[in-house]
Motif scaffolding. Sequence first.
Motif, PDB file in Angstrom:
ATOM      1  N   UNK A   1       0.971  -1.129  -1.540  1.00  0.00           N
ATOM      2  CA  UNK A   1       0.555  -1.365  -2.924  1.00  0.00           C
ATOM      3  C   UNK A   1       0.605  -2.849  -3.241  1.00  0.00           C
ATOM      4  N   UNK A   2       1.588  -3.525  -2.714  1.00  0.00           N
ATOM      5  CA  UNK A   2       1.694  -4.973  -2.927  1.00  0.00           C
ATOM      6  C   UNK A   2       0.541  -5.704  -2.257  1.00  0.00           C
ATOM      7  N   UNK A   3       0.205  -5.275  -1.046  1.00  0.00           N
ATOM      8  CA  UNK A   3      -0.943  -5.856  -0.351  1.00  0.00           C
ATOM      9  C   UNK A   3      -2.228  -5.594  -1.124  1.00  0.00           C
ATOM     10  N   UNK A   4      -2.345  -4.390  -1.669  1.00  0.00           N
ATOM     11  CA  UNK A   4      -3.530  -4.043  -2.450  1.00  0.00           C
ATOM     12  C   UNK A   4      -3.651  -4.947  -3.670  1.00  0.00           C
ATOM     13  N   UNK A   5      -2.538  -5.197  -4.342  1.00  0.00           N
ATOM     14  CA  UNK A   5      -2.542  -6.084  -5.508  1.00  0.00           C
ATOM     15  C   UNK A   5      -2.963  -7.494  -5.117  1.00  0.00           C
ATOM     16  N   UNK A   6      -2.504  -7.960  -3.976  1.00  0.00           N
ATOM     17  CA  UNK A   6      -2.903  -9.288  -3.499  1.00  0.00           C
ATOM     18  C   UNK A   6      -4.412  -9.365  -3.290  1.00  0.00           C
ATOM     19  N   UNK A   7      -4.967  -8.314  -2.716  1.00  0.00           N
ATOM     20  CA  UNK A   7      -6.410  -8.296  -2.487  1.00  0.00           C
ATOM     21  C   UNK A   7      -7.191  -8.171  -3.793  1.00  0.00           C
ATOM     22  N   UNK A   8      -6.657  -7.387  -4.736  1.00  0.00           N
ATOM     23  CA  UNK A   8      -7.283  -7.296  -6.052  1.00  0.00           C
ATOM     24  C   UNK A   8      -7.336  -8.667  -6.713  1.00  0.00           C
ATOM     25  N   UNK A   9      -6.272  -9.439  -6.524  1.00  0.00           N
ATOM     26  CA  UNK A   9      -6.180 -10.759  -7.144  1.00  0.00           C
ATOM     27  C   UNK A   9      -7.230 -11.718  -6.611  1.00  0.00           C
ATOM     28  N   UNK A  10      -7.774 -11.433  -5.446  1.00  0.00           N
ATOM     29  CA  UNK A  10      -8.848 -12.252  -4.896  1.00  0.00           C
ATOM     30  C   UNK A  10     -10.218 -11.659  -5.160  1.00  0.00           C
ATOM     31  N   UNK A  11     -10.262 -10.575  -5.967  1.00  0.00           N
ATOM     32  CA  UNK A  11     -11.541 -10.034  -6.392  1.00  0.00           C
ATOM     33  C   UNK A  11     -12.233  -9.144  -5.397  1.00  0.00           C
TER      34      UNK A  11
ATOM     35  N   UNK B   1      -6.470  -6.748 -15.536  1.00  0.00           N
ATOM     36  CA  UNK B   1      -5.075  -6.975 -15.886  1.00  0.00           C
ATOM     37  C   UNK B   1      -4.213  -7.086 -14.632  1.00  0.00           C
ATOM     38  N   UNK B   2      -4.604  -6.404 -13.565  1.00  0.00           N
ATOM     39  CA  UNK B   2      -3.872  -6.531 -12.305  1.00  0.00           C
ATOM     40  C   UNK B   2      -3.987  -7.947 -11.759  1.00  0.00           C
ATOM     41  N   UNK B   3      -5.173  -8.532 -11.874  1.00  0.00           N
ATOM     42  CA  UNK B   3      -5.379  -9.915 -11.426  1.00  0.00           C
ATOM     43  C   UNK B   3      -4.506 -10.867 -12.237  1.00  0.00           C
ATOM     44  N   UNK B   4      -4.517 -10.700 -13.562  1.00  0.00           N
ATOM     45  CA  UNK B   4      -3.713 -11.552 -14.427  1.00  0.00           C
ATOM     46  C   UNK B   4      -2.238 -11.412 -14.083  1.00  0.00           C
TER      47      UNK B   4
END
Length: 244
Positions: free
Chosen positions: A159-169, A204-207
């Motif tokens: 899930x943490x890895x997924x959030x990192x990837x979300x943050x890069x769009x 909001x996940x990116x923010x």
Amino acid sequence: MTIRVVVADDQELVRSGFAMILDAQPGIEVVAEAADGAEAAQAVRLQGADVALLDVRMPGTDGIEACRAISTATDCRTIMLTTFDSDEYVYEALHAGASGFLLKDVKRDDLVHAVRVVAEGDSLLAPTVARRLVEEFRSRPRPAWAPSSAALDALTTRERETLLHLARGLSNAEIAAALTVSEHTVKTHVSNVLAKLGLRDRIQAVICAYETGLVTAGVPADAGLSRQALPLLGETSPPDPPRG
């Protein structure tokens, strides 16, 4: 299911033009038009709208205040419209709960696509707007009210890895390829991330990823991961299709 839309813009011709385009689409109905943010918020409540298309700059109650009121009191999702690709209100609008941000010169098909995507629960940013958001992250210090690292500790490694990837769009398909899992698994990870962190959507996940310090603008999001460097937000492929 019909997507019920409210269109708000202080310029009647612009407002009517967007309304006409959307109302002509199958599965989309424009249930109200508004000339300012207060009218838009009221129309959303009265009509039970699914999506509100809001001009950022309107006299009286502007689009950002309307977005905040709508996001706080209803389940309606909002798309912000602006004439400027360097609008200084991008950051504030997204914090107010906006799920999309488009330029007013958006193409007809892209406008319709954006409404469908946001109605399905996903988020969308015009590429130039996304780049502006990254610039804001670079220029602003981490706020004192940013969520603590304890919230991130609740995430699993995936899930943490997924959030990192979300943050890069990255899209769901791109995240699936990066993690070597199915898109269905990615959707599950994304849902878990949003639920555990109390977030409304991918924007909001990116923010959250930036403001918690998990990702720093200008620093590769894959730092510490055994994967290749990822592109910056706003330099990625188009958003996921409407089916989310």
